[in-house]
Design an enzyme around this catalytic site. Structure first.
Site, PDB file in Angstrom:
ATOM      1  N   TYR A 358     -35.690  31.977   0.871  1.00 41.69           N
ATOM      2  CA  TYR A 358     -35.791  31.463  -0.490  1.00 41.69           C
ATOM      3  C   TYR A 358     -36.534  32.448  -1.385  1.00 41.69           C
ATOM      4  CZ  TYR A 358     -40.714  30.391   0.483  1.00 41.69           C
ATOM      5  OH  TYR A 358     -42.034  30.493   0.794  1.00 41.69           O
ATOM      6  N   PHE A 368     -43.075  33.679  -8.009  1.00 32.98           N
ATOM      7  CA  PHE A 368     -44.393  33.306  -7.506  1.00 32.98           C
ATOM      8  C   PHE A 368     -44.422  33.192  -5.983  1.00 32.98           C
ATOM      9  CE2 PHE A 368     -42.109  29.393  -8.494  1.00 32.98           C
ATOM     10  CZ  PHE A 368     -42.251  28.673  -7.315  1.00 32.98           C
ATOM     11  N   ASP A 369     -43.269  33.148  -5.313  1.00 32.59           N
ATOM     12  CA  ASP A 369     -43.231  33.045  -3.854  1.00 32.59           C
ATOM     13  C   ASP A 369     -41.831  33.400  -3.372  1.00 32.59           C
ATOM     14  OD1 ASP A 369     -43.959  32.637  -1.269  1.00 32.59           O
ATOM     15  OD2 ASP A 369     -43.921  30.440  -1.371  1.00 32.59           O
ATOM     16  N   ILE A 387     -42.490  20.124  -1.023  1.00 27.67           N
ATOM     17  CA  ILE A 387     -42.442  19.325  -2.249  1.00 27.67           C
ATOM     18  C   ILE A 387     -41.167  18.468  -2.244  1.00 27.67           C
ATOM     19  CG2 ILE A 387     -43.807  20.961  -3.594  1.00 27.67           C
ATOM     20  CD1 ILE A 387     -41.227  22.090  -4.725  1.00 27.67           C
ATOM     21  N   TYR A 413     -45.277  20.366  -8.470  1.00 23.10           N
ATOM     22  CA  TYR A 413     -46.736  20.316  -8.392  1.00 23.10           C
ATOM     23  C   TYR A 413     -47.360  19.512  -9.534  1.00 23.10           C
ATOM     24  CZ  TYR A 413     -46.085  23.823  -4.772  1.00 23.10           C
ATOM     25  OH  TYR A 413     -45.693  24.468  -3.632  1.00 23.10           O
ATOM     26  N   PHE A 430     -35.683  27.577  -7.532  1.00 22.43           N
ATOM     27  CA  PHE A 430     -35.607  28.155  -6.195  1.00 22.43           C
ATOM     28  C   PHE A 430     -34.165  28.514  -5.868  1.00 22.43           C
ATOM     29  CE2 PHE A 430     -39.557  25.747  -5.861  1.00 22.43           C
ATOM     30  CZ  PHE A 430     -40.354  26.595  -5.113  1.00 22.43           C
TER      31      PHE A 430
END
Length: 438
Positions: A358, A368-369, A387, A413, A430
């Site tokens: 991902y 961010f990731d 999540i 979040y 994502f």
């Protein structure tokens, strides 16, 4: 604005509800569910997002302030999203609204035809007033003397009180559709003139009013007839018959043969008068006209093949376009799932342990990731290990497939975010690829 139907929405805690307003509605009340298990004093906040702006519309407290009256209107075509922050279920109620329907009863007001008819009725009533009680008594006595006179007088009374109508051609008719001469109804009566001679100038005024009314009615009738004729002319389309190609051919041949016979007859009749050179020219022209025309060349096969190739290419392009179109699913909670690649392996279900690659981004494109190399990231689907947006978005994927997940803050979040990489109330994007299912 008019209220036409009830509107309501039940919002679960910590959940967002997005929708595109299809029918304008009005929000009037916000209340906590009476069956809530939240503790007294728990604060519940309700907010609405319109475009990029988010507004708090109610702050409630369980056990003390459990209801709030509001007056908010949401218009058709507006994109909104309701969010509940707190541990209690909230009910939103109101009603659908619509614009008032205009009254169509006054369409005839201001119509010259309508005004002239109203004035005509007033003149007829003035000219032939209703019979009084004394006159009725006199008529009863006359009935005993002569029944025939009674019938004649009744017919005259009925004629004086006759209703006047107009057909589609603008002609005056009675209730049964029989034509009426308006001038006879309004025209001068010798007996009435003799009886009314003692009245000061009233007859002259009535005659002038009658003449004016007749002129206005005539103008209105002319206008109506013209409008009816114009409508009829518009309704009837002009029909032009096109000659068939098969039937035209013999007619053309007839014309050609007739022309040839005319030319030949003229030539034979005038050959005596023409010179030798002119006679030779006429003979050449006749020979050229008598020569058979060359047949048309058949269509080459090469052109047919090229056309077939072009149609095949177009069909292939259409199939590729159809296959390349991505399936997009929008959920009421604001979740958007875009099917980038549909896999061909097993399907991921709740309770399966899945391995994925991902890349996580913010809506501005900042990453961010990510997990693109090494061992795939694994988690148990539907068990709260990730999540909520992931549990919803990965469910139903096939091994080898890829999806793009747009997750609203309520399913990510939330209002607290995940500092420093993920800000508050952030929508996350994502790109997920399913590799394994255990």
């Amino acid at each position: 604005m008019t209220a036409i139907a009830f509107w309501g929405l039940t919002c679960e805690p910590e959940t967002g509800y997005s929708q595109l307003v299809e029918q304008s509605f009005r929000l009037t009340n916000i209340a906590i569910d009476p069956k809530t298990t939240a503790k007294n004093g728990t604060r519940v906040s309700v907010s609405v997002q319109s475009g990029n702006n988010q507004f708090t519309i109610a702050n409630l407290l369980v056990g003390s302030v459990e209801q709030c009256v509001v007056d908010l209107t949401f218009s058709e075509g507006e994109e909104i999203s309701f969010t509940v922050v707190g541990s209690a279920t909230v009910h939103l109620t109101g009603n659908y609204i619509m614009d008032d329907i205009p009254n169509e009863d006054d369409d005839d007001e201001g119509d010259p035809y309508f005004d002239a008819m109203e004035r005509q009725k007033l003149i007829i009533q003035k000219k032939n007033p209703p019979i009084s009680d004394d006159e009725d008594g006199d008529e009863d006595e006359e009935e005993d003397e002569d029944e025939d006179e009674e019938i004649d007088s009744d017919d005259e009374d009925d004629a004086s009180g006759m209703d006047v109508f107009f057909n589609e051609e603008g002609e005056a008719v009675d209730a049964d559709g029989n034509p009426i001469d308006i001038s006879e109804l309004i025209g001068d009566d010798e007996d009435d003139e003799e009886d009314d001679e003692d009245i000061d100038g009233e007859d002259d005024d009535d005659e002038e009013a009658e003449a004016e009314a007749l002129a206005e009615i005539q103008k209105a009738l002319d206008k109506k007839r013209k409008s009816i004729e114009s409508k009829k002319s518009l309704k009837k389309p002009k029909i032009e018959e096109l000659p068939d190609s098969d039937t035209d051919a013999p007619s053309e041949n007839k014309v050609a043969t007739n022309e040839k016979t005319d030319v030949s007859s003229a030539a034979s009749g005038d050959q005596k008068k023409l010179s030798k050179k002119e006679k030779k020219k006429l003979q050449k022209q006749q020979k050229e006209e008598e020569k058979p025309k060359a047949p048309e060349k058949p269509i080459e096969k090469s052109t047919e093949k090229t056309n077939e190739k072009q149609t095949d290419k177009k069909q292939k392009e259409k199939k590729e376009d159809a296959s390349s179109q991505k399936k997009v699913t929008k959920h009421p909670n604001g979740m958007i799932i875009e099917e980038v690649v549909e896999g061909s392996g097993p399907i991921a279900k709740v309770g399966s342990r899945v391995g994925v690659r991902y890349v996580g981004k913010l809506t501005n494109g900042n990453v961010f990731d990510s997990s693109t190399t090494g061992r795939p990231f694994e988690f148990k689907l539907g068990k709260g290990e990730v999540i909520k947006g992931w549990d919803i978005g990965v469910n139903g994927m096939k091994v080898g497939g890829a999806r793009k997940l747009t997750i609203p803050p309520a399913l990510a979040y939330g209002a607290q975010g995940a500092p420093p990489d993920i800000p508050k109330n952030a929508t996350l994007v994502f790109e997920v690829k399913l590799l394994t299912i255990k």
